[in-house]
Design a protein around this motif. Structure first.
Motif, PDB file in Angstrom:
ATOM      1  N   LYS A   5       2.156   1.596   9.687  1.00 20.80           N
ATOM      2  CA  LYS A   5       2.636   0.492   8.858  1.00 20.80           C
ATOM      3  C   LYS A   5       1.491  -0.474   8.553  1.00 20.80           C
ATOM      4  CE  LYS A   5       5.994  -1.962   6.918  1.00 20.80           C
ATOM      5  NZ  LYS A   5       6.853  -1.454   5.852  1.00 20.80           N
ATOM      6  N   ALA A   6       0.639  -0.710   9.573  1.00 28.55           N
ATOM      7  CA  ALA A   6      -0.401  -1.722   9.409  1.00 28.55           C
ATOM      8  C   ALA A   6      -1.708  -1.305  10.064  1.00 28.55           C
ATOM      9  CB  ALA A   6       0.073  -3.052  10.009  1.00 28.55           C
ATOM     10  N   ALA A   7      -2.803  -1.472   9.336  1.00 26.65           N
ATOM     11  CA  ALA A   7      -4.149  -1.395   9.899  1.00 26.65           C
ATOM     12  C   ALA A   7      -4.644  -2.824  10.066  1.00 26.65           C
ATOM     13  CB  ALA A   7      -5.071  -0.614   8.967  1.00 26.65           C
ATOM     14  N   LEU A   8      -5.132  -3.142  11.262  1.00 28.35           N
ATOM     15  CA  LEU A   8      -5.590  -4.501  11.576  1.00 28.35           C
ATOM     16  C   LEU A   8      -7.109  -4.546  11.599  1.00 28.35           C
ATOM     17  CD1 LEU A   8      -3.300  -5.820  14.459  1.00 28.35           C
ATOM     18  CD2 LEU A   8      -3.875  -7.058  12.379  1.00 28.35           C
ATOM     19  N   ILE A   9      -7.668  -5.570  10.959  1.00 30.56           N
ATOM     20  CA  ILE A   9      -9.115  -5.736  10.983  1.00 30.56           C
ATOM     21  C   ILE A   9      -9.464  -7.191  11.254  1.00 30.56           C
ATOM     22  CG2 ILE A   9      -9.354  -6.146   8.486  1.00 30.56           C
ATOM     23  CD1 ILE A   9     -11.944  -4.437   8.644  1.00 30.56           C
ATOM     24  N   GLY A  10     -10.528  -7.385  12.018  1.00 31.15           N
ATOM     25  CA  GLY A  10     -11.041  -8.709  12.351  1.00 31.15           C
ATOM     26  C   GLY A  10     -12.346  -8.501  13.088  1.00 31.15           C
ATOM     27  N   TYR A  11     -12.807  -9.529  13.754  1.00 31.02           N
ATOM     28  CA  TYR A  11     -14.053  -9.407  14.518  1.00 31.02           C
ATOM     29  C   TYR A  11     -13.703  -8.937  15.931  1.00 31.02           C
ATOM     30  CZ  TYR A  11     -18.949 -10.461  15.580  1.00 31.02           C
ATOM     31  OH  TYR A  11     -20.293 -10.359  15.902  1.00 31.02           O
ATOM     32  N   TYR A  12     -13.076  -7.762  15.984  1.00 26.34           N
ATOM     33  CA  TYR A  12     -12.550  -7.248  17.238  1.00 26.34           C
ATOM     34  C   TYR A  12     -13.559  -6.316  17.917  1.00 26.34           C
ATOM     35  CZ  TYR A  12      -8.233  -8.560  14.775  1.00 26.34           C
ATOM     36  OH  TYR A  12      -7.270  -9.222  14.069  1.00 26.34           O
ATOM     37  N   GLU A  75       0.028   1.684   5.282  1.00 28.15           N
ATOM     38  CA  GLU A  75       0.689   1.021   4.168  1.00 28.15           C
ATOM     39  C   GLU A  75       0.037  -0.313   3.828  1.00 28.15           C
ATOM     40  OE1 GLU A  75       4.895   0.597   4.558  1.00 28.15           O
ATOM     41  OE2 GLU A  75       5.152   2.574   5.455  1.00 28.15           O
ATOM     42  N   CYS A  76      -0.532  -0.962   4.842  1.00 32.71           N
ATOM     43  CA  CYS A  76      -1.023  -2.333   4.654  1.00 32.71           C
ATOM     44  C   CYS A  76      -2.271  -2.564   5.492  1.00 32.71           C
ATOM     45  CB  CYS A  76       0.067  -3.312   5.071  1.00 32.71           C
ATOM     46  SG  CYS A  76      -0.402  -5.047   4.966  1.00 32.71           S
ATOM     47  N   LEU A  77      -3.175  -3.370   4.970  1.00 33.15           N
ATOM     48  CA  LEU A  77      -4.343  -3.829   5.723  1.00 33.15           C
ATOM     49  C   LEU A  77      -4.144  -5.304   6.037  1.00 33.15           C
ATOM     50  CD1 LEU A  77      -7.206  -3.425   6.874  1.00 33.15           C
ATOM     51  CD2 LEU A  77      -8.090  -4.089   4.618  1.00 33.15           C
ATOM     52  N   ILE A  78      -4.241  -5.653   7.312  1.00 34.00           N
ATOM     53  CA  ILE A  78      -4.042  -7.037   7.739  1.00 34.00           C
ATOM     54  C   ILE A  78      -5.339  -7.586   8.324  1.00 34.00           C
ATOM     55  CG2 ILE A  78      -2.815  -8.541   9.345  1.00 34.00           C
ATOM     56  CD1 ILE A  78      -0.416  -6.741   9.114  1.00 34.00           C
ATOM     57  N   LYS A 105      -7.789  -1.742  -1.518  1.00 35.55           N
ATOM     58  CA  LYS A 105      -7.016  -1.895  -2.754  1.00 35.55           C
ATOM     59  C   LYS A 105      -7.124  -0.634  -3.608  1.00 35.55           C
ATOM     60  CE  LYS A 105      -4.173  -4.974  -4.053  1.00 35.55           C
ATOM     61  NZ  LYS A 105      -3.106  -5.363  -3.137  1.00 35.55           N
ATOM     62  N   LEU A 106      -8.310  -0.024  -3.613  1.00 38.95           N
ATOM     63  CA  LEU A 106      -8.505   1.222  -4.361  1.00 38.95           C
ATOM     64  C   LEU A 106      -7.572   2.319  -3.849  1.00 38.95           C
ATOM     65  CD1 LEU A 106     -10.272   2.728  -6.498  1.00 38.95           C
ATOM     66  CD2 LEU A 106     -11.778   3.359  -4.602  1.00 38.95           C
ATOM     67  N   LEU A 107      -7.288   2.281  -2.539  1.00 36.56           N
ATOM     68  CA  LEU A 107      -6.425   3.288  -1.925  1.00 36.56           C
ATOM     69  C   LEU A 107      -4.963   2.851  -1.868  1.00 36.56           C
ATOM     70  CD1 LEU A 107      -8.819   4.458   0.932  1.00 36.56           C
ATOM     71  CD2 LEU A 107      -8.283   5.634  -1.208  1.00 36.56           C
ATOM     72  N   GLY A 108      -4.643   1.750  -2.551  1.00 37.33           N
ATOM     73  CA  GLY A 108      -3.260   1.365  -2.768  1.00 37.33           C
ATOM     74  C   GLY A 108      -2.584   0.580  -1.664  1.00 37.33           C
ATOM     75  N   LEU A 109      -3.343  -0.063  -0.777  1.00 38.32           N
ATOM     76  CA  LEU A 109      -2.733  -0.810   0.327  1.00 38.32           C
ATOM     77  C   LEU A 109      -2.352  -2.224  -0.096  1.00 38.32           C
ATOM     78  CD1 LEU A 109      -4.343   1.497   1.852  1.00 38.32           C
ATOM     79  CD2 LEU A 109      -4.450  -0.105   3.769  1.00 38.32           C
ATOM     80  N   LYS A 110      -1.262  -2.717   0.485  1.00 34.81           N
ATOM     81  CA  LYS A 110      -1.023  -4.154   0.456  1.00 34.81           C
ATOM     82  C   LYS A 110      -2.039  -4.796   1.383  1.00 34.81           C
ATOM     83  CE  LYS A 110       3.115  -5.843   0.861  1.00 34.81           C
ATOM     84  NZ  LYS A 110       3.290  -6.615  -0.391  1.00 34.81           N
ATOM     85  N   ILE A 111      -2.460  -6.031   1.086  1.00 38.92           N
ATOM     86  CA  ILE A 111      -3.437  -6.707   1.927  1.00 38.92           C
ATOM     87  C   ILE A 111      -2.915  -8.098   2.277  1.00 38.92           C
ATOM     88  CG2 ILE A 111      -5.838  -7.422   2.188  1.00 38.92           C
ATOM     89  CD1 ILE A 111      -6.633  -5.471   0.058  1.00 38.92           C
ATOM     90  N   ILE A 112      -2.959  -8.411   3.583  1.00 40.93           N
ATOM     91  CA  ILE A 112      -2.404  -9.653   4.109  1.00 40.93           C
ATOM     92  C   ILE A 112      -3.444 -10.343   4.989  1.00 40.93           C
ATOM     93  CG2 ILE A 112      -0.661 -10.587   5.709  1.00 40.93           C
ATOM     94  CD1 ILE A 112       1.197  -8.350   4.776  1.00 40.93           C
ATOM     95  N   PHE A 137      -5.509 -10.082  -2.240  1.00 42.27           N
ATOM     96  CA  PHE A 137      -4.530 -10.192  -1.165  1.00 42.27           C
ATOM     97  C   PHE A 137      -3.135 -10.415  -1.739  1.00 42.27           C
ATOM     98  CE2 PHE A 137      -8.318 -10.552   1.179  1.00 42.27           C
ATOM     99  CZ  PHE A 137      -8.067 -10.531   2.532  1.00 42.27           C
ATOM    100  N   ASP A 138      -2.137  -9.869  -1.046  1.00 41.76           N
ATOM    101  CA  ASP A 138      -0.749 -10.059  -1.476  1.00 41.76           C
ATOM    102  C   ASP A 138      -0.172 -11.352  -0.936  1.00 41.76           C
ATOM    103  OD1 ASP A 138       0.215  -7.376  -2.866  1.00 41.76           O
ATOM    104  OD2 ASP A 138      -1.175  -6.862  -1.263  1.00 41.76           O
ATOM    105  N   PHE A 139      -0.511 -11.713   0.292  1.00 41.12           N
ATOM    106  CA  PHE A 139      -0.273 -13.090   0.720  1.00 41.12           C
ATOM    107  C   PHE A 139      -1.296 -13.483   1.773  1.00 41.12           C
ATOM    108  CE2 PHE A 139       2.787 -11.455   3.999  1.00 41.12           C
ATOM    109  CZ  PHE A 139       2.403 -12.202   5.094  1.00 41.12           C
ATOM    110  N   VAL A 140      -1.542 -14.799   1.837  1.00 40.21           N
ATOM    111  CA  VAL A 140      -2.611 -15.339   2.671  1.00 40.21           C
ATOM    112  C   VAL A 140      -2.072 -16.513   3.479  1.00 40.21           C
ATOM    113  CG1 VAL A 140      -4.871 -16.445   2.692  1.00 40.21           C
ATOM    114  CG2 VAL A 140      -4.392 -14.656   1.006  1.00 40.21           C
ATOM    115  N   HIS A 141      -2.275 -16.448   4.787  1.00 41.20           N
ATOM    116  CA  HIS A 141      -1.952 -17.561   5.678  1.00 41.20           C
ATOM    117  C   HIS A 141      -3.263 -18.134   6.195  1.00 41.20           C
ATOM    118  CE1 HIS A 141      -1.372 -19.025   9.891  1.00 41.20           C
ATOM    119  NE2 HIS A 141      -0.342 -19.639   9.355  1.00 41.20           N
TER     120      HIS A 141
END
Length: 335
Positions: A5-12, A75-78, A105-112, A137-141
């Motif tokens: 459902k979600a791929a998570l990315i950050g400075y992990y 489905e989504c990149l967070i 985005k090229l591969l069709g993911l929603k981005i949050i 991005f589709d939504f940004v917090h």
């Protein structure tokens, strides 16, 4: 086939406590939205350690083939918290994350984006790449008003939410029973790499060296190295490396005051209700201090006495949690 459902990315996976807390907070938000660990994959600098520590599937963030495979299965990149769009450490950070957004985005993911802030952007190209990325991005917090205003003035079709740093959400599950002030024994000091470090040490030294039971607190290996370098000069009694929230709770509960540079050192002091003074090596520290009513020194300041930040608001990041539930129910997984 969509597996995650979600791929998570950050400075992990870089050994920085603040970023690891952001990952835990991001995972908690996904769990609250009804997304289980087996529906999540984390992109990390150290996937083996990330998988072990957080009980999720993790892969390397550095391999293009791995990124493409992960995005095709998701489905989504967070973007799970932090000020990753910045050029204070060089232009490559903006370039890399911009490239990740373009590929997703090229591969069709929603981005949050969760708990983001806009870091120092010294160069025109960095600002343009950052804005270009956030437009995808589709939504940004975001976690501070400066970042909200910066994006709100430049984005037209992106859902934008202003809230707090998502690490505050972790406080909801903590059993906090702080001791009375007379039971607190230690004063905590956090230093981190910065071109303003020497100036801040000069400002705080006359006050710090006289503090009872001065303990150096490192949130990363870099912090630990710096604190060791200043140990004798600042009369630091011992240095403790904090690697998780349990470690933090143990050391903060016995502190009568703290002084620090890192943003999440200040956030932890607010969570554990310890008087704090911060050193604004980066604008994100200044913005947090202003919003939480925490004393904050710049390189031209005199020493400021620590004081308690404002209480954590109830229903913190409530709008974000609603948005995450909406996201969890968006669309259907397709074969």
């Amino acid at each position: 086939m969509k597996i995650f459902k979600a791929a998570l990315i950050g400075y992990y996976g870089f050994g920085n406590l603040g970023d690891e807390l952001l990952l835990q907070a991001s995972l908690n938000l996904l769990h609250e939205a009804g997304i289980s660990d087996n529906q999540i994959i984390v992109l990390s600098n150290n996937p083996q350690e990330t998988s072990k520590n957080f009980n999720v599937k993790s892969v390397s963030r550095w391999k293009l083939k791995t990124l493409i495979k992960t995005f095709r299965e998701s489905e989504c990149l967070i973007f799970g918290g932090g000020g990753i769009f910045q050029d204070s450490t060089g232009f490559k950070s903006c370039l890399w994350y911009w490239g990740v957004v373009r590929l997703a985005k090229l591969l069709g993911l929603k981005i949050i984006a969760l708990g983001q802030s806009i870091g120092i952007l010294n160069h025109y190209l960095s600002r343009m790449m950052t804005l270009n990325a956030f437009k995808k991005f589709d939504f940004v917090h975001v976690r501070d008003k400066y970042s909200f205003d910066f994006l709100n003035n430049n984005l037209k079709n992106t859902r934008l939410i202003l809230g707090e740093d998502i690490v505050f959400n972790l406080a909801e599950n903590l059993k906090l029973t702080p001791p009375e002030n007379h039971e607190r024994e230690n004063f905590l000091l956090n230093l981190r790499p910065s071109n303003t470090l020497e100036k801040f040490v000069e400002i705080i030294k006359p006050e710090i060296i006289s503090r009872k039971n001065l303990i150096g607190v490192a949130l990363s290996a870099d912090d630990e190295e710096i604190l060791n370098a200043y140990k004798n000069d600042l009369a630091i009694q011992k240095i403790i490396r904090v690697k998780n929230l349990d470690d933090a709770q143990k050391i903060f509960k016995n502190a009568y005051g703290v002084a620090g540079m890192r943003l999440h050192f200040g956030i932890l002091s607010k969570i554990f209700r310890v008087p704090c003074v911060l050193m604004a090596y980066d604008p994100k520290v200044k913005y947090f201090a202003e919003s939480s009513n925490t004393p904050c020194m710049n390189i031209n300041s005199k020493w400021l006495e620590p004081k308690l930040a404002d209480n954590i608001p109830e229903n913190i990041n409530h709008e974000l949690k609603i948005a995450m539930i909406e996201f969890a129910h968006y669309g259907q997984t397709q074969d």
